[in-house]
Scaffold this active site. Structure first.
Site, mmCIF file in Angstrom:
data_model
loop_
_atom_site.group_PDB
_atom_site.id
_atom_site.type_symbol
_atom_site.label_atom_id
_atom_site.label_comp_id
_atom_site.label_asym_id
_atom_site.label_seq_id
_atom_site.Cartn_x
_atom_site.Cartn_y
_atom_site.Cartn_z
ATOM 1 N N ILE A 1 0.968 -1.395 -0.259
ATOM 2 C CA ILE A 1 0.060 0.160 -0.400
ATOM 3 C C ILE A 1 0.981 1.097 -0.288
ATOM 4 O O ILE A 1 0.713 2.151 0.797
ATOM 5 C CB ILE A 1 -0.730 -0.079 1.480
ATOM 6 C CG1 ILE A 1 -0.511 -0.147 2.473
ATOM 7 C CG2 ILE A 1 -1.812 -1.323 1.435
ATOM 8 C CD1 ILE A 1 -0.905 0.211 3.466
ATOM 9 N N GLN B 1 8.637 6.320 6.301
ATOM 10 C CA GLN B 1 7.038 5.366 6.981
ATOM 11 C C GLN B 1 6.902 6.742 7.981
ATOM 12 O O GLN B 1 6.037 7.365 8.184
ATOM 13 C CB GLN B 1 7.077 4.135 7.198
ATOM 14 C CG GLN B 1 6.959 3.196 6.208
ATOM 15 C CD GLN B 1 5.772 3.320 5.507
ATOM 16 O OE1 GLN B 1 4.768 2.823 6.185
ATOM 17 N NE2 GLN B 1 5.447 3.603 4.547
ATOM 18 N N VAL C 1 7.006 -0.893 11.659
ATOM 19 C CA VAL C 1 7.584 0.706 11.496
ATOM 20 C C VAL C 1 6.105 1.479 10.629
ATOM 21 O O VAL C 1 6.287 3.419 11.185
ATOM 22 C CB VAL C 1 9.103 1.633 10.903
ATOM 23 C CG1 VAL C 1 10.011 1.115 11.586
ATOM 24 C CG2 VAL C 1 9.075 0.795 9.296
ATOM 25 N N GLU D 1 3.207 1.822 11.678
ATOM 26 C CA GLU D 1 2.662 2.606 12.571
ATOM 27 C C GLU D 1 2.915 3.702 13.535
ATOM 28 O O GLU D 1 2.562 4.660 14.008
ATOM 29 C CB GLU D 1 1.441 2.181 13.371
ATOM 30 C CG GLU D 1 0.925 0.402 12.758
ATOM 31 C CD GLU D 1 -0.022 0.634 11.447
ATOM 32 O OE1 GLU D 1 -1.210 1.211 11.656
ATOM 33 O OE2 GLU D 1 0.407 0.025 11.177
#
Length: 734
Positions: free
Chosen positions: A465, A633, A698, A700
């Site tokens: 995603i 991220q 990593v 969240e």
């Protein structure tokens, strides 16, 4: 077989990067198909009531319109009379588009217009007239608190004597915080392209975080054999949780395709992206009691969140307050308030992003009341075990996060007095917060295959995603098999591939990565065995002496082409498939990622405007497979956390029960000009228990704690404690 330079742990560029920047990557609404029809959703204009009549006559007279679907003429659906669920279901009855004449929320899909092109479909949709019997509705959480009920969640049991210890504590804090509803708003709107095959099977390109979840959903809803349904999601333009459950465009597109026996595409508009799941609005009450040295004696965290009338959406909001710090007296409570709205949905760091706002702001208030530095207060209350589970952590380098983060930020230069630091006409504020997220692992499968050219292909049904899954799985596979990354290919986003969990929760690397690693290790061993059997002189060669290079096996300077090694194999190839699950070694431990976030804000004293000038995020997440994509991220999480703190809010007109700012023009999020310097530090953390890779994920942790750190910095700058999020300038000005 080994290589001198491992791929894992290196900052490798995305293997799918070129495809994305050159337009070769196709998303769900971009797959061409001869004779494709286009669907446009017609949404309800009321929040609660009954559809008395839907007049489709004018729409059906538009040349090029093939069908108008409503609850009256939809095809029979197997599960509409039976319960069904999906992997991310909430407790209750899931929403069924075009189920009956009831209107459950504003924006509910009531009709689907299918036409030769999208413009025709949308125009025809504007001609549909709907008559309602309107009921009263309730969409305001504050007005309905009296109708709340306990959430169907297994909260950790109370520990010790909270009431007694709180009442006797020398230092006490009691504060309430509110957070608004927020919508995911990924760049790619939700879409489904259903390609109808001559044999009645369906090939579906869907915007999803789980192809097999969608396949299972359609199998149950439409009573179609799974082998007749193939769901693909080769590329996903962001999701953040919005693709965990199948959204309503998917069953609508399938309904139309089955009824017309034609290929159909349904794409939601940006406005319709606000008509399904979201981060729920919450009210949180924190009570902290501490002794004179700052040690926590009592912690209570109560939260109330909104949900729909038809499902009780439950997430982990309060549990973090029972595990992040050491305290023997804990009381946690979580309640839900049903409203005439759609069901909320997991959104990046679900529960933690909200619960840590309450806990970490309250900890900052406790630090001020105790006269203790906020970092020192957290050190004093460091917990080496998870109090909720009664288990030690497999690893927890949070103290190192405090050390490295504060040093990089220059925290020792902070004047603790509010309004004491300035840059010209702007007040300077320094704030910080801790972060935690669970390090999970799920069952997963992977297939690995060597061909006669020495190329390695590995596959699993997981999705990417935007997190870099293509890349990190390529790195893991190359290392485990002992081949170069340029000779390695990873396939994903296809329900026909080996089983994989939904992509979410930061567990993709630990789950799918473990399966990929194991499959490639087994494949490597089989290749060595095949070489020994094919060439007798290798029978006693140690496995470590086999080196993969340029399509050949090299042993003591002798080359053995893979094609010759595998000539006795089926199709001249070697293949294995492996299933993995969490290891037994995890059972005695709690596993989590941790972080410390340090923020500097600049507040215009006259205007009240807040700028996040710089951020240092120190993260302990075990072994980082790709520091480059991992850093991205964390950067994305930090920017999102800034938006949660200062801008992001889904606003509802409660008179109409309708969302007002349902566009990217009015739904405010940070843009480039809002973002200052962000420094990401990955703290060294070795963990042999969490999984074979030692990786915790990593996706969240980057967002957790950021909003609280910004709020704490705003207090330090201004002396005003804003407890209602987002912190807009009207709340900052005196």
């Amino acid at each position: 077989m080994n290589r001198s330079q491992p791929a894992s742990g290196q900052p490798m560029d995305r293997v799918d990067g070129v495809a994305k920047v050159t337009g070769q990557a196709r998303y769900a609404a971009e797959y061409p198909q001869d004779g494709l029809l286009y669907g446009s959703v017609v949404s309800s204009s009321i929040a609660s009531g009954q559809v008395l009549n839907i007049d489709c006559a004018a729409a059906l007279q538009v040349p090029g319109v093939a069908l108008v679907l409503t609850h009256r003429n939809r095809p029979h659906l197997a599960s509409y009379d039976d319960s069904y669920s999906d992997q991310d279901a909430a407790e209750g009855s899931p929403f069924r588009p075009l189920y009956n004449d009831r209107v459950l929320y504003s924006g509910q899909p009531l009709a689907l217009v299918v036409a030769e092109n999208l413009e025709l479909a949308r125009y025809a949709g504007s001609l549909i007239k709907i008559d309602y019997l309107q009921d009263s509705h309730h969409t305001d959480l504050l007005a309905e608190l009296g109708n709340s009920h306990a959430a169907p969640a297994e909260l950790p049991k109370p520990r010790g004597d909270f009431q007694g210890q709180f009442a006797a504590a020398p230092v006490r804090i009691e504060a309430s915080y509110s957070t608004p509803s927020e919508h995911h708003n990924p760049m790619e709107p939700h879409a489904s392209t259903v390609i109808y095959q001559p044999d009645g099977s369906l090939e579906i390109h869907d915007k999803t975080q789980g192809t097999q979840n969608c396949q299972d959903y359609l199998h149950k809803v439409f009573d179609l054999p799974k082998e007749k349904i193939r769901v693909l999601a080769s590329f996903v333009g962001g999701a953040f949780g919005s693709g965990l459950r199948p959204q309503y465009q998917l069953p609508l597109a399938v309904m139309a395709a089955l009824k017309l026996k034609r290929s159909v595409r349904v794409t939601l508009t940006r406005q319709q992206m606000f008509t399904f799941g979201y981060r729920p609005r919450t009210l949180q009450r924190l009570r902290l009691g501490a002794d004179a040295e700052g040690r926590l004696l009592a912690v209570s965290h109560e939260a109330t969140a909104q949900t729909s009338r038809f499902e009780d959406f439950t997430e982990h909001v309060v549990e973090w307050s029972g595990m992040l710090y050491q305290c023997d007296n804990i009381a946690l409570d979580y309640r839900l308030t049903p409203l005439d709205v759609y069901t909320p949905l997991d959104m990046r760091a679900p529960g933690a992003a909200l619960g840590l706002i309450g806990l970490e702001c309250a900890m900052d208030e406790l630090a001020v009341a105790s006269g203790i530095d906020p970092v020192q207060l957290r050190r004093i209350n460091f917990a080496d075990s998870n109090g909720n589970e009664g288990k030690p952590y497999s690893s927890k380098e949070l103290q190192a996060c405090y050390d490295e983060g504060s040093a990089a930020f220059g925290w020792e230069q902070r004047n603790p007095e509010p309004r004491s630091m300035r840059q010209g006409h702007r007040l300077v504020g320094w704030g910080m917060a801790g972060g935690v997220w669970e390090a999970m692992q799920m069952k997963a499968s992977a297939k690995a295959r060597f061909d006669s050219q020495g190329k390695l292909t590995v596959s699993s049904a997981t999705t990417d995603i935007g997190t870099g899954t293509y890349t990190v799985m390529t790195q893991i596979a190359a290392d485990a098999a002992g081949v170069a990354v340029e000779d390695t290919r990873f396939l994903l986003g296809d329900s026909s591939l080996p089983t994989a969990p939904l992509q979410g929760g930061s567990f993709t690397v630990s789950s799918v990565g473990s399966a990929v690693r194991q499959a490639c290790l087994v494949l490597r061993a089989k290749l060595v065995q095949a070489a020994r059997e094919r060439f007798p002189e290798l029978a006693n060669a140690e496995q470590e002496t086999f080196v993969f290079e340029g399509g050949s096996l090299k042993v003591d300077a002798h080359c053995y082409p893979v094609a010759e090694v595998l000539e006795a194999s089926d199709d001249g190839a070697l293949e294995v498939q492996i299933d993995t699950e969490p290891g037994a070694q995890r059972e005695g431990f709690a596993t989590a990622t941790h972080s410390a976030v340090f923020v500097e804000v600049l507040v215009d004293e006259a205007l009240g405007s807040v700028r996040v000038n710089r951020v240092v995020s120190a993260v302990a997440a075990g072994r980082v497979i790709n520091p480059k994509t991992a850093r991205s991220q964390i950067l994305g999480g930090v920017v999102w956390g800034m938006g949660m703190a200062l801008q992001e809010e889904t606003q509802t007109d409660h008179t109409l029960g309708r969302i007002m700012n349902h566009s990217l023009a009015e739904y405010h999020i940070p843009v480039n000009a809002d973002v200052g310097d962000i420094q990401v530090l990955f703290v060294r953390e070795e963990d042999e228990i969490v999984n074979e890779l030692g990786s915790k994920g990593v996706g969240e942790i980057g967002i957790v704690g950021v909003a609280a750190a910004v709020a704490n910095a705003v207090y330090h700058a201004t002396g005003r404690r804003v407890r209602e999020f987002p912190i807009t300038l009207d709340k900052v000005l005196p």
